[in-house]
Motif scaffolding. Structure first.
Motif, PDB file in Angstrom:
ATOM      1  N   ALA A  12      53.680  44.286  37.611  1.00 55.03           N
ATOM      2  CA  ALA A  12      52.557  43.610  36.956  1.00 55.03           C
ATOM      3  C   ALA A  12      51.421  43.365  37.936  1.00 55.03           C
ATOM      4  N   PHE A  13      51.767  42.937  39.132  1.00 56.95           N
ATOM      5  CA  PHE A  13      50.762  42.687  40.170  1.00 56.95           C
ATOM      6  C   PHE A  13      49.991  43.964  40.494  1.00 56.95           C
ATOM      7  N   LEU A  14      50.721  45.047  40.665  1.00 57.57           N
ATOM      8  CA  LEU A  14      50.064  46.314  41.026  1.00 57.57           C
ATOM      9  C   LEU A  14      49.243  46.851  39.860  1.00 57.57           C
ATOM     10  N   VAL A  37      47.619  44.994  37.720  1.00 56.35           N
ATOM     11  CA  VAL A  37      46.355  44.246  37.730  1.00 56.35           C
ATOM     12  C   VAL A  37      45.438  44.789  38.824  1.00 56.35           C
ATOM     13  N   ALA A  38      46.013  45.111  39.967  1.00 54.34           N
ATOM     14  CA  ALA A  38      45.210  45.669  41.059  1.00 54.34           C
ATOM     15  C   ALA A  38      44.568  46.981  40.624  1.00 54.34           C
ATOM     16  N   ARG A  79      41.720  46.361  38.329  1.00 53.08           N
ATOM     17  CA  ARG A  79      40.544  45.902  39.078  1.00 53.08           C
ATOM     18  C   ARG A  79      39.857  47.059  39.784  1.00 53.08           C
ATOM     19  N   ARG A  80      40.641  48.000  40.262  1.00 47.64           N
ATOM     20  CA  ARG A  80      40.035  49.174  40.906  1.00 47.64           C
ATOM     21  C   ARG A  80      39.215  49.944  39.881  1.00 47.64           C
ATOM     22  N   ARG A  82      36.034  48.153  39.060  1.00 47.45           N
ATOM     23  CA  ARG A  82      35.035  48.333  40.119  1.00 47.45           C
ATOM     24  C   ARG A  82      34.280  49.618  39.903  1.00 47.45           C
ATOM     25  N   ARG A 102      32.015  49.357  36.935  1.00 42.98           N
ATOM     26  CA  ARG A 102      30.806  48.552  37.191  1.00 42.98           C
ATOM     27  C   ARG A 102      29.760  49.402  37.876  1.00 42.98           C
ATOM     28  N   PRO A 140      37.517  37.318  36.745  1.00 44.60           N
ATOM     29  CA  PRO A 140      38.023  38.193  35.684  1.00 44.60           C
ATOM     30  C   PRO A 140      39.398  38.710  36.015  1.00 44.60           C
ATOM     31  N   ILE A 141      40.374  37.878  35.835  1.00 43.84           N
ATOM     32  CA  ILE A 141      41.699  38.335  36.195  1.00 43.84           C
ATOM     33  C   ILE A 141      42.693  37.888  35.152  1.00 43.84           C
ATOM     34  N   THR A 142      43.631  38.698  34.928  1.00 45.63           N
ATOM     35  CA  THR A 142      44.733  38.271  34.080  1.00 45.63           C
ATOM     36  C   THR A 142      45.981  38.266  34.924  1.00 45.63           C
TER      37      THR A 142
END
Lengths: 423, 185
Positions: free
Chosen positions: A65-67, A69-70, A73-74, A77, A80, A309-311
């Protein structure tokens, strides 16, 4: 002297840790017998926590789950950078900030409005004249995954850029949050599952709306909070309709989203009961025209930035905000810091000191419990915030009440005395 | 040196490099989970709070903030604050429930229950300390760190850590006496 006692206790504890028996230790410190014995026994009681078995976790799921989310986010980015209206939003913000920085006094607000007007005019011209007009219309109903969906998001960004009024921005964010929910509903009706990027955008819009809400008068703030609450309730109801039998990845995503929504809803509910606390928690970076905020008290929630902006896939608590901080004027604090937890620390002089160093500036002299700098980051580092809702400004004494009251059942409290903890 | 290693890793972590983030997670998550569990006594809560710590870490990296060198210290502080926040939200809850998962039938249930009550009382007594005292006590006596390591995490001198240790133990003593904890170690 209390510092001698602290040293004595430490030396006795070191002997205890080395396996020496209580009678031998007390023999070595005959003057402190009674009180020392009691403290050493307390140390033994702490062994209960050490010996307590810690339930094992299945590390794989949380790690994945952590990875995930990472990875999201990548991708965000990259997205954006790709959005064509992104630079215009940044231009607007830069122009407003730069003009506000250079112009002081009551002219600042007017200057900001003029700068925003210029950008507004430029954007409006582009939208009116550009060949994207037709594409914009088509994109309005698009869903994630559609080729024109990025245009839809770009138009939303443009509308935010064109609107210079925080209340209007808050309404837009809330509307966009509602739009994300409706998109996810349509995706799910079509047999799909909400993607991580949509969930992240939903969270971003909700938190932006709440951040801006905290800057509004009471009535407007409440209206926005209730609106956000409604959006969340709708989304939660949608997710509750997803039955079991989903794949593991989707189930994980849904659980993450549910955790995020639950946390934000909880903050709203607490905020509706205690608007002042909500303002102090969410209201960092307020414009000049916003209503006055209460002082942040030690123990109150910290300002929460609107750029979170994180879950958290495991439903972990979030929104801690800038971290325990020394505010302006706190020992070791950065006097220019207005948002605890978000400022650069005071400087290298508060790097780790060693025994034998002379009593230094405020951190050591007078308040041994004071944090080293705003946001408690190590001196010289950026202080993001291992954020606490309880906003410990340099760790005020007695914050946790009980016998450890501010005045010091310790004879001077935890802040008394100077130097390295002298009383 | 740990700090140099952290600095290099954090530089890559800020680019959200998956391999580096995974390595950081593998190294520190068990530590943080255990630390939080010992503070809150509930595995699901500890799991959630730990996940929150790491997601805030991600968030900080993505926002261009967060630690540049002292990664462990940053994570411990974040974990500490997460625990404090957790208790703040639950401040009206005075009694910790008996954890039936620990009554595994292998030992006398009454003794197990008594043991659990004692553990919970120590945990509750800890919560009555100031945040810095709690951190010193837990990091030193439960996590087993040295004065120097604790000082690095709290950004204080070793002298200040010793004072906090002394006062923390004294405060704990008063709390435990008031709560009439019976130790059955």
């Amino acid at each position: 002297m209390k510092q001698d006692m602290a040293e004595t206790v430490d030396a006795a504890l070191a002997r205890q840790a080395a396996g020496e028996g209580l009678p031998q230790i007390l023999e070595a410190f005959p003057d402190e017998g009674g009180s020392l014995a009691a403290l050493l026994r307390v140390r033994e009681q702490l062994a209960l926590l050490v010996e307590e078995s810690v339930p094992e976790l299945d590390p794989a799921a949380d790690r994945a789950a952590f990875l995930k989310v990472a990875a999201a986010r990548r991708r965000q980015r990259s997205a954006r950078k790709a959005v064509s209206f992104g630079p215009l939003l940044r231009l607007k913000e830069w122009m407003v900030k730069e003009r506000a920085r250079l112009v002081t006094g009551h002219h600042a607000l007017k200057e900001r409005k003029m700068s925003a007007f210029l950008v507004k005019a430029a954007l409006a011209l582009i939208l009116a004249v550009g060949s994207i007009g037709g594409t914009v219309a088509v994109s309005a109903d698009s869903l994630p995954g559609s080729p024109v969906y990025p245009v839809k998001l770009a138009v939303e960004d443009a509308r935010l850029a064109l609107n210079a009024d925080p209340a209007g921005d808050a309404d837009l964010h809330l509307a966009y949050a509602q739009e994300r929910v409706q998109e996810m509903e349509r995706v799910m009706e079509g047999g799909g599952a909400p993607d991580q990027a949509s969930l992240n955008r939903l969270q971003l819009h909700l938190e932006e709306a709440l951040h801006l809400a905290a800057q509004q008068p009471d009535e407007k703030m409440k209206q926005l909070m209730v609106g956000a609450q409604h959006v969340i309730q709708t989304q939660e109801a949608l997710m509750a309709q997803r039955g079991e039998g989903e794949g593991a990845a989707v189930a994980l995503q849904l659980r993450a989203a549910q955790g995020m929504l639950h946390r934000v809803r909880q903050q709203i509910e607490e905020g509706l009961q205690d608007p002042n606390a909500f303002r102090s928690r969410y209201g960092a970076g307020r414009p000049e025209a916003a209503p006055p905020q209460p002082d942040v008290e030690p123990g109150a929630g910290p300002p929460i930035t609107h750029t979170q902006p994180i879950t958290s896939p495991q439903g972990a608590p979030d929104g801690y905000g800038p971290g325990p901080g020394s505010g302006p004027g706190e020992p070791g604090g950065n006097p220019d810091c207005v948002v605890p937890g978000e400022c650069e620390p005071a400087g290298e002089q508060y790097q780790h000191r060693h025994e034998g160093d002379p009593p230094g500036p405020p951190e050591d002299a007078g308040h041994e419990d004071a944090g080293a700098g705003p946001g408690s980051g190590p001196a010289g580092e950026q202080n993001d915030v291992p954020g606490s809702g309880d906003h410990h400004h340099g760790d005020v004494n007695g914050q946790n009440g009980g016998d450890n009251g501010a005045s010091g059942s310790n004879g001077g409290g935890d802040g008394g005395g100077g130097g390295n903890g002298g009383h | 040196m740990r700090m140099d290693k952290d600095a290099a890793r954090l530089q890559q972590a800020r680019a959200l490099d998956e391999e580096v983030l995974a390595a950081i997670y593998d190294e520190y998550h068990p530590l943080i989970y255990r630390y939080i569990y010992r503070r809150v006594g509930e595995s699901e809560t500890a799991r959630d709070l730990s996940a929150g710590v790491f997601h805030r870490f991600l968030q900080a990296l993505d926002d261009g903030r967060g630690p540049e060198r002292h990664l462990r210290a940053w994570l411990y502080r974040s974990a500490h604050n997460a625990v404090v926040d957790h208790y703040r939200r639950r401040q009206h809850r005075r009694h910790l429930p008996l954890r039936e998962d620990l009554l595994d039938g292998r030992e006398n249930p009454a003794r197990q229950a008594e043991q659990q009550i004692a553990v919970d009382q120590v945990r509750r007594a800890l919560r009555a300390l100031t945040p810095d005292q709690q951190q010193v006590i837990v990091l030193k006596f439960i996590e087993g760190l040295s004065n120097k390591e604790v000082a690095a995490i709290l950004e204080k001198t070793e002298g200040a850590v010793k004072s906090l240790q002394h006062r923390g133990l004294a405060a704990l003593q008063r709390q435990l006496e008031a709560g009439e904890v019976r130790v059955t170690v």
